[in-house]
Structure formats: C-alpha cells, structure tokens
Design a protein around this motif. Structure first.
Motif, PDB file in Angstrom:
ATOM      1  N   LYS A   1       0.837  -1.210   0.000  1.00  0.00           N
ATOM      2  CA  LYS A   1       0.000   0.000   0.000  1.00  0.00           C
ATOM      3  C   LYS A   1       0.865   1.250   0.000  1.00  0.00           C
ATOM      4  N   SER A   2       1.941   1.202   0.759  1.00  0.00           N
ATOM      5  CA  SER A   2       2.861   2.340   0.821  1.00  0.00           C
ATOM      6  C   SER A   2       3.484   2.613  -0.549  1.00  0.00           C
ATOM      7  N   GLU A   3       3.954   1.559  -1.220  1.00  0.00           N
ATOM      8  CA  GLU A   3       4.556   1.713  -2.554  1.00  0.00           C
ATOM      9  C   GLU A   3       3.529   2.225  -3.557  1.00  0.00           C
ATOM     10  N   GLN A   4       2.305   1.722  -3.476  1.00  0.00           N
ATOM     11  CA  GLN A   4       1.261   2.170  -4.395  1.00  0.00           C
ATOM     12  C   GLN A   4       0.937   3.649  -4.164  1.00  0.00           C
ATOM     13  N   GLN A   5       0.947   4.072  -2.894  1.00  0.00           N
ATOM     14  CA  GLN A   5       0.693   5.477  -2.559  1.00  0.00           C
ATOM     15  C   GLN A   5       1.817   6.360  -3.104  1.00  0.00           C
ATOM     16  N   GLN A   6       3.063   5.896  -2.953  1.00  0.00           N
ATOM     17  CA  GLN A   6       4.203   6.660  -3.455  1.00  0.00           C
ATOM     18  C   GLN A   6       4.130   6.800  -4.983  1.00  0.00           C
ATOM     19  N   LYS A   7       3.673   5.743  -5.648  1.00  0.00           N
ATOM     20  CA  LYS A   7       3.541   5.803  -7.103  1.00  0.00           C
ATOM     21  C   LYS A   7       2.492   6.845  -7.494  1.00  0.00           C
ATOM     22  N   ARG A   8       1.388   6.899  -6.739  1.00  0.00           N
ATOM     23  CA  ARG A   8       0.347   7.884  -7.029  1.00  0.00           C
ATOM     24  C   ARG A   8       0.869   9.299  -6.812  1.00  0.00           C
ATOM     25  N   GLU A   9       1.720   9.465  -5.798  1.00  0.00           N
ATOM     26  CA  GLU A   9       2.265  10.793  -5.493  1.00  0.00           C
ATOM     27  C   GLU A   9       3.217  11.288  -6.580  1.00  0.00           C
TER      28      GLU A   9
ATOM     29  N   SER B   1       9.148   8.987 -15.868  1.00  0.00           N
ATOM     30  CA  SER B   1       8.913   7.603 -16.290  1.00  0.00           C
ATOM     31  C   SER B   1       9.846   6.623 -15.571  1.00  0.00           C
ATOM     32  N   ASN B   2      11.068   7.068 -15.282  1.00  0.00           N
ATOM     33  CA  ASN B   2      12.020   6.233 -14.551  1.00  0.00           C
ATOM     34  C   ASN B   2      11.496   5.903 -13.149  1.00  0.00           C
ATOM     35  N   LEU B   3      10.946   6.905 -12.487  1.00  0.00           N
ATOM     36  CA  LEU B   3      10.386   6.691 -11.141  1.00  0.00           C
ATOM     37  C   LEU B   3       9.192   5.732 -11.189  1.00  0.00           C
ATOM     38  N   HIS B   4       8.380   5.874 -12.234  1.00  0.00           N
ATOM     39  CA  HIS B   4       7.233   4.977 -12.386  1.00  0.00           C
ATOM     40  C   HIS B   4       7.693   3.529 -12.572  1.00  0.00           C
ATOM     41  N   GLU B   5       8.717   3.329 -13.386  1.00  0.00           N
ATOM     42  CA  GLU B   5       9.232   1.978 -13.621  1.00  0.00           C
ATOM     43  C   GLU B   5       9.787   1.365 -12.334  1.00  0.00           C
ATOM     44  N   GLN B   6      10.508   2.175 -11.565  1.00  0.00           N
ATOM     45  CA  GLN B   6      11.051   1.678 -10.291  1.00  0.00           C
ATOM     46  C   GLN B   6       9.928   1.295  -9.336  1.00  0.00           C
ATOM     47  N   ALA B   7       8.900   2.118  -9.277  1.00  0.00           N
ATOM     48  CA  ALA B   7       7.756   1.836  -8.402  1.00  0.00           C
ATOM     49  C   ALA B   7       7.050   0.553  -8.855  1.00  0.00           C
ATOM     50  N   ASP B   8       6.892   0.389 -10.158  1.00  0.00           N
ATOM     51  CA  ASP B   8       6.236  -0.815 -10.689  1.00  0.00           C
ATOM     52  C   ASP B   8       7.034  -2.067 -10.324  1.00  0.00           C
ATOM     53  N   ILE B   9       8.359  -1.980 -10.421  1.00  0.00           N
ATOM     54  CA  ILE B   9       9.211  -3.118 -10.072  1.00  0.00           C
ATOM     55  C   ILE B   9       9.054  -3.467  -8.593  1.00  0.00           C
TER      56      ILE B   9
ATOM     57  N   ILE C   1       6.895  -7.123  -4.340  1.00  0.00           N
ATOM     58  CA  ILE C   1       6.114  -7.313  -3.106  1.00  0.00           C
ATOM     59  C   ILE C   1       4.940  -8.260  -3.369  1.00  0.00           C
ATOM     60  N   LYS C   2       4.258  -8.077  -4.493  1.00  0.00           N
ATOM     61  CA  LYS C   2       3.118  -8.944  -4.819  1.00  0.00           C
ATOM     62  C   LYS C   2       3.563 -10.399  -4.982  1.00  0.00           C
ATOM     63  N   SER C   3       4.707 -10.615  -5.640  1.00  0.00           N
ATOM     64  CA  SER C   3       5.166 -11.994  -5.831  1.00  0.00           C
ATOM     65  C   SER C   3       5.580 -12.620  -4.502  1.00  0.00           C
ATOM     66  N   HIS C   4       6.143 -11.813  -3.594  1.00  0.00           N
ATOM     67  CA  HIS C   4       6.505 -12.325  -2.266  1.00  0.00           C
ATOM     68  C   HIS C   4       5.253 -12.739  -1.497  1.00  0.00           C
ATOM     69  N   ILE C   5       4.202 -11.944  -1.591  1.00  0.00           N
ATOM     70  CA  ILE C   5       2.934 -12.269  -0.914  1.00  0.00           C
ATOM     71  C   ILE C   5       2.363 -13.572  -1.477  1.00  0.00           C
ATOM     72  N   GLU C   6       2.387 -13.736  -2.794  1.00  0.00           N
ATOM     73  CA  GLU C   6       1.874 -14.968  -3.415  1.00  0.00           C
ATOM     74  C   GLU C   6       2.701 -16.177  -2.988  1.00  0.00           C
ATOM     75  N   SER C   7       4.007 -15.988  -2.880  1.00  0.00           N
ATOM     76  CA  SER C   7       4.886 -17.078  -2.434  1.00  0.00           C
ATOM     77  C   SER C   7       4.533 -17.499  -1.004  1.00  0.00           C
TER      78      SER C   7
END
Length: 173
Positions: A33-41, A50-58, A63-69
């Motif tokens: 949630k924190s990373e998603q909020q930072q991306k929105r900001e 665009s570089n910041l957006h790519e870093q946020a997406d990564i 985090i999502k893959s860690h949660i699924e694992s």
C-alpha cells in the motif's frame, strides 16, 4: 518419543509456520500500500518521471510476488498438517531395516501368506515403497506397492514389524 507426541509437535510446528507467514503477509501488504501510494504521489507518467514509475512498478511487482509465495507456503503447510493427521489412521510400523510402512498394507499381505514360509524384500522407489514377498516353500513371488508416508523421525517409537524375516533390503532414493 511417542508417536502421538510427535504428531502433536509436527502439527504445532506447521501451525507456527503458518502464523509467521500470515504475519509476514500483513507486513508486506502494508509495504504494498505504501509503494502504491508513493507511485500515485509521483503523478501521471511522463518523460520526466517515467524512470520513477518503472522503479515503483518493479517494487510493487516484487512485493506482490513475495505475498503470493507466502500464500503458497501456507497452502503447503496446511496440506502437511492433513498428512500428519492421516498418519494416525495408517498405524505405521518400522521394518527391521528402518523403513516405515503402513501396517494395514503389510497385514493384507500376510493374510495371503498364512501358514506358509516366506520372507520379505522391498525397494523404495520415488513414488512409493514396493514390498515383494517370496514364499520360500513354493518359490512363488508377489508384490504390494505401499505409497510413501510423511517422513517420520527415527526418534519416534513405532512398533517394529518382525513377523517373517527381512532377508534382503535395498533402499534407493
């Protein structure tokens, strides 16, 4: 250690693992949630950010893959708890060689050999323990396939299967 004590310990151990995984998932969801909020900001994606957006997406993807694992690990632990609980129904015994088998299967084999001289040979294959019996009086052979059970520690007291004589034993992993 008694068999029932071992089962209780195994179940508790898996339950502790599940609790730890769930706690870690909660922490990772807060991070997400924190990373998603930072991306929105950062604002709308344009050439300058665009570089910041790519870093946020990564970061979000990691985090999502860690949660699924972790969810997958919880599923595995729940399956192992079921396996351990089912061991009680199987009444496992230890053969003289140390291999552990379902005593109900061995009992079925013995019913067919009542009143005959026999010995046991067995080989452990990847998909199950193959037990072959040999009737020493007639020379006839037969076999039973016993699927592997959960690994039972050598420290657990199990009845030792001693009817007949284990003449040959080869265990392959």
């Amino acid at each position: 250690m008694k068999f029932n004590e071992w089962i209780s310990q195994e179940i508790k151990r898996y339950e502790v693992e599940i609790k730890d995984f769930k706690n870690t998932i909660e922490v990772r969801q807060v991070d997400l949630k924190s990373e998603q909020q930072q991306k929105r900001e950062i604002g709308r994606k344009n050439d300058s950010n665009s570089n910041l957006h790519e870093q946020a997406d990564i970061k979000i993807s990691i985090i999502k893959s860690h949660i699924e694992s972790l969810k997958s690990k919880i599923y595995v632990c729940n399956n192992r708890i079921t396996e351990v609980k089912n061991l009680n129904k199987m009444k496992p015994v230890r053969l003289k060689s140390g291999a552990v088998v379902n005593s109900k299967i061995v009992d079925e084999m013995l019913k067919k050999l009542t009143g005959k001289f026999w010995s046991i040979e067995f080989t452990q294959y990847q998909d199950g323990l193959q037990i072959a019996y040999i009737n020493t009086r007639t020379g006839s052979k037969g076999s039973f396939k016993v699927y592997l059970m959960a690994v039972i520690s050598d420290a657990v007291d199990l009845p030792v299967f001693e009817k007949g004589e284990v003449k040959e034993c080869s265990i392959h992993s």
